[in-house]
Design a protein around this motif. Structure first.
Motif, PDB file in Angstrom:
ATOM      1  N   THR A   5       0.819  -1.217   0.000  1.00 52.04           N
ATOM      2  CA  THR A   5       0.000   0.000   0.000  1.00 52.04           C
ATOM      3  C   THR A   5       0.850   1.264   0.000  1.00 52.04           C
ATOM      4  O   THR A   5       0.318   2.361  -0.207  1.00 52.04           O
ATOM      5  N   TYR A   9      -0.566   5.104  -0.036  1.00 53.47           N
ATOM      6  CA  TYR A   9      -0.975   5.566   1.295  1.00 53.47           C
ATOM      7  C   TYR A   9      -0.786   7.074   1.426  1.00 53.47           C
ATOM      8  O   TYR A   9      -1.718   7.807   1.766  1.00 53.47           O
ATOM      9  N   ARG A  13      -4.510   8.944   0.878  1.00 59.41           N
ATOM     10  CA  ARG A  13      -5.201   9.103   2.155  1.00 59.41           C
ATOM     11  C   ARG A  13      -5.332  10.590   2.469  1.00 59.41           C
ATOM     12  O   ARG A  13      -4.438  11.380   2.150  1.00 59.41           O
ATOM     13  N   SER A 168     -12.926  -5.396   5.176  1.00 57.31           N
ATOM     14  CA  SER A 168     -13.044  -4.058   4.606  1.00 57.31           C
ATOM     15  C   SER A 168     -13.876  -3.121   5.471  1.00 57.31           C
ATOM     16  O   SER A 168     -13.927  -1.927   5.204  1.00 57.31           O
ATOM     17  N   GLN A 210      -8.428   3.167  -2.819  1.00 59.27           N
ATOM     18  CA  GLN A 210      -8.707   1.761  -2.494  1.00 59.27           C
ATOM     19  C   GLN A 210      -7.415   0.946  -2.393  1.00 59.27           C
ATOM     20  O   GLN A 210      -7.321   0.015  -1.593  1.00 59.27           O
ATOM     21  N   TYR A 213      -5.639   0.595   1.094  1.00 60.76           N
ATOM     22  CA  TYR A 213      -6.191  -0.226   2.159  1.00 60.76           C
ATOM     23  C   TYR A 213      -5.622  -1.642   2.079  1.00 60.76           C
ATOM     24  O   TYR A 213      -5.434  -2.183   0.983  1.00 60.76           O
ATOM     25  N   SER A 217      -5.295  -3.892  -1.271  1.00 62.44           N
ATOM     26  CA  SER A 217      -3.942  -3.512  -1.682  1.00 62.44           C
ATOM     27  C   SER A 217      -3.552  -4.286  -2.929  1.00 62.44           C
ATOM     28  O   SER A 217      -4.161  -5.309  -3.265  1.00 62.44           O
TER      29      SER A 217
END
Length: 264
Positions: A5, A9, A13, A168, A210, A213, A217
Motif C-alpha cells: 500500500t 498511502y 489518504r 473491509s 482503495q 487499504y 492492496s
C-alpha cells in the motif's frame, strides 16, 4: 500487511487538518527546540508537518517500506530534522530514544499493548509533555457517508470473497475506548478536539485510495487488481459522467493526554 500500500498511502489518504499542527504549536509552545516521537509513523503523515516546528522528530515504524517512502517524501519536500527508525512499541525502550516532549500516534495506538506502552512513555515524555492520538477519516456516525461509497462497496462485493469483505469494514478497536485506558494511565488529563472539512477527489483518486487499504492492496488483489481497478473506474464514471469531483467529509480528531496538574 501494508507493504504494497506504501505508494498509495501517502498520495491518496486524506492529510491531517493543518489546524491540528497549529493547535499543538500553541498548546506546547513549539519553537524549534523540542523533540517529538512519532510512533507508528508510516510514511510521515504526522512527522512531515511537525518537523519544521521542532528540533527533531524520531519517526518509528515496523514497516521498512513505509520508512523508505517517508525519507523520499521528506527529501522531496526539503524537510529535515527527522530520525527515521525501524521499530515498534515492543522495541521502544531498547531504542535509546531519549526524552521527548510529545509522543504522537495515528491509528497505531490500537495495535499496541496500550497500558504497557503508556507506562513506557511515562519514562520518556518530559514534564509538561503529552501523548497525542490523532486520526483522520470519514467513518463517523455524525458524518454522512460520501454519495459515491455505495458504488465502491458494490464493486468490492463483486471482487472480494466474504472474508475479505469483512476485513473491509472499519478496523475493530479494542472493547475499551482509548480514553478509558488513558484515564487509568499517567496521562489522565484529556482534551479532545476535532475539525471537519470537505475533500474532493477525482475518479482516479478514489481508485488509488482503495489501493491504500490492506484488504484491496495490490498484494491482496493479486492477479485481480487490473480487473478491480477497471471495474471500479467504469462504475464511478457511470455514477459521475463528468469524472467528479467526488466529495467526502473527513474529520481530523485528536486526543491530547497529559499528566494531571497539581491543582487537578
Amino acid at each position: 500487511m501494508f507493504a504494497s500500500t506504501v505508494p498509495y498511502y501517502a498520495r491518496f489518504r486524506p492529510a491531517y487538518d493543518p489546524r491540528l499542527f497549529a493547535l499543538l504549536s500553541r498548546r506546547f509552545s513549539l519553537d524549534g527546540s523540542q523533540r517529538v516521537l512519532d510512533l507508528g509513523a508510516g510514511s510521515g503523515a504526522l512527522t512531515l508537518p511537525l518537523a519544521p516546528l521542532l528540533r527533531e522528530v524520531i519517526a518509528v515504524d515496523p514497516e521498512p517500506a513505509m520508512l523508505t517512502e517517508g525519507r523520499r517524501l521528506a527529501t522531496r519536500a526539503g524537510v529535515t530534522g527527522i530520525d527515521w527508525r525501524l521499530g515498534s512499541s515492543d522495541t521502544l525502550l531498547a531504542m535509546d530514544v531519549g526524552p521527548v516532549l510529545l509522543t504522537v500516534m495515528g491509528a497505531s495506538f490500537h495495535w499496541t499493548d496500550r497500558e504497557r506502552l503508556l507506562r513506557d512513555l511515562d519514562t520518556l515524555i518530559e514534564p509538561g509533555g503529552a501523548v497525542v492520538l490523532a486520526t483522520c477519516g470519514a467513518q463517523h456516525d455524525d458524518l454522512e457517508p460520501p454519495h459515491w461509497l455505495p458504488v465502491v462497496e458494490e464493486v468490492r462485493r463483486r471482487h472480494l470473497d466474504p472474508e475479505r469483505l469483512r476485513e473491509s469494514r472499519p478496523a475493530g478497536y479494542p472493547d475499551v475506548r482509548h480514553q478509558e485506558v488513558l484515564l487509568r494511565s499517567p496521562f489522565s488529563r484529556i482534551e479532545e478536539v476535532h475539525w471537519d472539512r470537505t475533500v474532493s477527489r477525482s475518479v482516479d483518486e478514489i481508485v488509488g485510495l482503495q489501493l491504500s487499504y490492506s484488504f484491496t492492496s495490490p498484494a491482496a488483489l493479486g492477479p485481480d487488481r487490473a480487473a478491480f481497478e477497471d471495474d471500479l473506474r467504469q462504475a464511478l464514471n457511470t455514477f459521475a459522467p463528468n469524472g467528479g469531483p467526488l466529495d467526502e467529509r473527513v474529520r481530523t480528531e485528536a486526543v491530547i493526554a497529559a499528566r494531571p496538574m497539581a491543582s487537578d
